[in-house]
Design a protein around this motif. Structure first.
Motif, PDB file in Angstrom:
ATOM      1  N   CYS A   2      -7.051   6.018   4.731  1.00 22.97           N
ATOM      2  CA  CYS A   2      -6.058   5.030   4.294  1.00 22.97           C
ATOM      3  C   CYS A   2      -6.230   3.705   5.033  1.00 22.97           C
ATOM      4  O   CYS A   2      -6.053   2.635   4.437  1.00 22.97           O
ATOM      5  N   SER A   3      -6.569   3.754   6.318  1.00 18.28           N
ATOM      6  CA  SER A   3      -6.791   2.503   7.048  1.00 18.28           C
ATOM      7  C   SER A   3      -7.953   1.726   6.438  1.00 18.28           C
ATOM      8  O   SER A   3      -7.887   0.502   6.275  1.00 18.28           O
ATOM      9  N   LEU A  13      -0.396  -5.596   6.124  1.00 18.15           N
ATOM     10  CA  LEU A  13       0.287  -5.313   4.865  1.00 18.15           C
ATOM     11  C   LEU A  13       1.718  -5.807   4.951  1.00 18.15           C
ATOM     12  O   LEU A  13       2.341  -5.767   6.007  1.00 18.15           O
ATOM     13  N   SER A  31      -6.857   0.398   2.828  1.00 15.23           N
ATOM     14  CA  SER A  31      -5.891  -0.705   2.885  1.00 15.23           C
ATOM     15  C   SER A  31      -6.550  -1.961   3.444  1.00 15.23           C
ATOM     16  O   SER A  31      -6.298  -3.074   2.962  1.00 15.23           O
ATOM     17  N   VAL A  63       1.526  -3.349   9.646  1.00 18.55           N
ATOM     18  CA  VAL A  63       2.510  -3.353   8.559  1.00 18.55           C
ATOM     19  C   VAL A  63       3.743  -4.117   9.004  1.00 18.55           C
ATOM     20  O   VAL A  63       4.235  -3.932  10.118  1.00 18.55           O
ATOM     21  N   GLU A  73      -2.441   5.841  11.405  1.00 13.61           N
ATOM     22  CA  GLU A  73      -2.914   4.647  10.697  1.00 13.61           C
ATOM     23  C   GLU A  73      -2.671   3.395  11.539  1.00 13.61           C
ATOM     24  O   GLU A  73      -3.543   2.515  11.635  1.00 13.61           O
ATOM     25  N   HIS A  81       1.113   8.117   9.336  1.00  8.86           N
ATOM     26  CA  HIS A  81       1.330   6.675   9.467  1.00  8.86           C
ATOM     27  C   HIS A  81       1.216   6.219  10.922  1.00  8.86           C
ATOM     28  O   HIS A  81       0.765   5.104  11.193  1.00  8.86           O
ATOM     29  N   CYS A 134       0.766   5.524  -0.128  1.00 11.03           N
ATOM     30  CA  CYS A 134      -0.068   6.715  -0.017  1.00 11.03           C
ATOM     31  C   CYS A 134       0.020   7.531  -1.305  1.00 11.03           C
ATOM     32  O   CYS A 134       1.121   7.844  -1.779  1.00 11.03           O
ATOM     33  N   TYR A 181       0.863  -1.184   0.000  1.00 13.46           N
ATOM     34  CA  TYR A 181       0.000   0.000   0.000  1.00 13.46           C
ATOM     35  C   TYR A 181       0.898   1.231   0.000  1.00 13.46           C
ATOM     36  O   TYR A 181       1.816   1.340   0.829  1.00 13.46           O
ATOM     37  N   HIS A 187       4.273  -0.929   3.465  1.00 14.56           N
ATOM     38  CA  HIS A 187       3.556   0.345   3.378  1.00 14.56           C
ATOM     39  C   HIS A 187       4.578   1.397   3.013  1.00 14.56           C
ATOM     40  O   HIS A 187       5.620   1.516   3.657  1.00 14.56           O
ATOM     41  N   TRP A 208       8.039  -1.070   6.751  1.00 12.21           N
ATOM     42  CA  TRP A 208       7.794   0.322   6.373  1.00 12.21           C
ATOM     43  C   TRP A 208       8.927   0.816   5.481  1.00 12.21           C
ATOM     44  O   TRP A 208      10.098   0.647   5.811  1.00 12.21           O
TER      45      TRP A 208
END
Length: 446
Positions: free
Chosen positions: A200-201, A212, A204, A243, A229, A226, A20, A18, A215, A246
């Motif tokens: 975004c949450s 994920l 995703s 995630v 999130e 973030h 942004c 994912y 991210h 990252w």
């Protein structure tokens, strides 16, 4: 999260990524290009190494800045967003960016956002306040684990806006009650619109699930976006890790400041493409490590354009009819893979390609056959998204087109409309389309 290099191992048979995406209220700039070139290379390399990837990248198509721009233009907010999304997607194609598999838009995901917000209220992680809904930051004991921020320090530095009724200054909005003249949607808490972070949450989670693999985004998103999130996603999912890896790219800086629309120091993607071409912009970006800041300068971009030209020349030169070139292609392949496996060291990977190009040129001068080495150069360049066949010489026409546009505008000011229309028509015959708008006249190749 761990602040150290770790071996990448996907959680299943598909790598879930994912990234942004943009807030489409203005022209995208080279800072955006930098980020999406980097994550395009991440995806290309994973697929090159045999992974199956599912890539989601959102559009934040409702935002204070979009509303302000729409009001200033006298247009509906969704029309403004659609215009800049279309422009962005055209520029991504020109940059040879592999499209994400799914491009969700926040305004199309309202039901999921409302469901997630309602669940967080039910679990005690969020609360209503006068039509707004806020996330209780202190309901997550590990809040700040990505950015290293302390909640008490956040509370001391936080500012509560007029009309906000937060329990704690560090809490953040999941849903914003409707304001006069703003677009809104119905919800259990009254008409309103989603907060930035929950979008975004929700997107995703809907398209990739609770956890994920990767991210991505710029370093400026680490806090608060973030961090928030993580808090709301893990609270919603029952503390499943949000995630696993990252990846944050560094900033593109302009005179030591981050390039951003708010600072007004942007160079648009279109301007960059017209002057340096897709391969030139990619070479400029990839000569730096993705986590490092990259400083904008015309000299650096010209260097990227020349570097791309050297690779293109080596890839397209006709070979001789003598013996095969003595280029150690497997050694170059191993160098490239070793560089990319080391935290995506694209600078070292490019260095291997330049050395390969040098050997190709030497072998060609010796009259040797160079097809095998050229094939490898094409293959590995493709992993970096370099096409090696752009007609970038045509980019040299840009200053002359700008001059003709300036002449046309002068003719229009002098009310010599017939002559102004002749300039436009002749440019159209040459494949150049002019677009007159509130920001002036822009051109594109038809």
């Amino acid at each position: 999260m761990t602040r150290r290099l770790e071996e990448f191992t996907p959680s299943g048979d598909e790598v879930k990524i994912y990234v942004c995406g943009i807030t489409p209220y203005d022209h995208s700039h080279l800072g955006h290009a930098m980020s999406y070139i980097i994550f395009d290379v991440v995806r290309r390399y994973l697929e090159f190494r045999g992974h199956r990837v599912k890539h989601v990248q959102n559009y934040t198509d409702i935002d204070d800045r979009i509303i302000m721009r729409a009001n200033s233009l006298g247009q509906p907010f969704d029309q403004v967003a659609a215009t800049y999304i279309e422009e962005y997607e055209q520029e991504m194609r020109q940059l040879n960016i592999t499209p994400a598999h799914i491009f969700p838009r926040a305004t199309h995901e309202i039901p999921t956002i409302i469901e997630m917000t309602a669940r967080l209220i039910e679990k005690g992680n969020a609360y209503q306040a006068n039509g707004d809904v806020y996330f209780r930051v202190r309901s997550k004991s590990d809040y700040g684990k990505l950015s290293g921020r302390d909640v008490d320090e956040l509370k001391a530095g936080a500012r509560v806006e007029p009309g906000e009724q937060k329990e704690d200054p560090a809490d953040f909005a999941l849903w914003k009650g409707a304001k006069p003249g703003e677009p809104s949607w119905d919800s259990p808490w009254g008409n309103g619109r989603p907060g930035w972070h929950i979008e975004c949450s929700a997107m995703s989670y809907r398209y990739l699930g609770a956890t994920l693999d990767i991210h991505g985004g710029g370093q400026d998103l680490i806090f608060p976006h973030h961090e928030n999130e993580i808090a709301q996603s893990e609270a919603y999912s029952g503390e499943q890790p949000f995630v696993r890896y990252w990846l944050h790219n560094g900033w593109l800086t302009f005179a030591e400041e981050k390039m951003s629309k708010s600072l007004g120091n942007i160079i648009t993607i279109r301007e960059g493409l017209e002057k340096y071409g897709s391969d030139g912009l990619r070479a400029f970006v990839l000569t730096s490590h993705y986590r490092a800041p990259l400083s904008y300068s015309e000299e650096a971009l010209e260097s990227g354009k020349r570097a791309a030209g050297r690779l293109r020349l080596a890839a397209t030169l006709p070979g001789g009819d003598g013996p095969p070139a003595d280029v150690p292609v497997e050694t170059y392949r191993e160098r490239f893979l070793a560089a990319m496996d080391d935290d995506l060291n694209t600078a070292a990977a490019l260095a291997a390609l330049f050395d390969l190009a040098r050997d190709i040129n030497r072998s060609r001068d010796e009259g040797r056959r160079i097809e095998e080495a050229q094939s490898l150069l094409h293959e590995l360049s493709g992993v970096l998204g370099l096409t090696l066949h752009e007609t970038e010489d045509a980019m040299g026409a840009a200053p002359f087109i700008d001059l003709l546009i300036e002449l046309r505008n002068d003719l229009r000011d002098a009310k010599q409309f017939e002559l102004a229309d002749r300039v436009r028509s002749r440019l159209a015959e040459a494949g150049i389309t002019l677009e007159d708008g509130p920001d002036g006249t822009r051109w594109r190749r038809a």
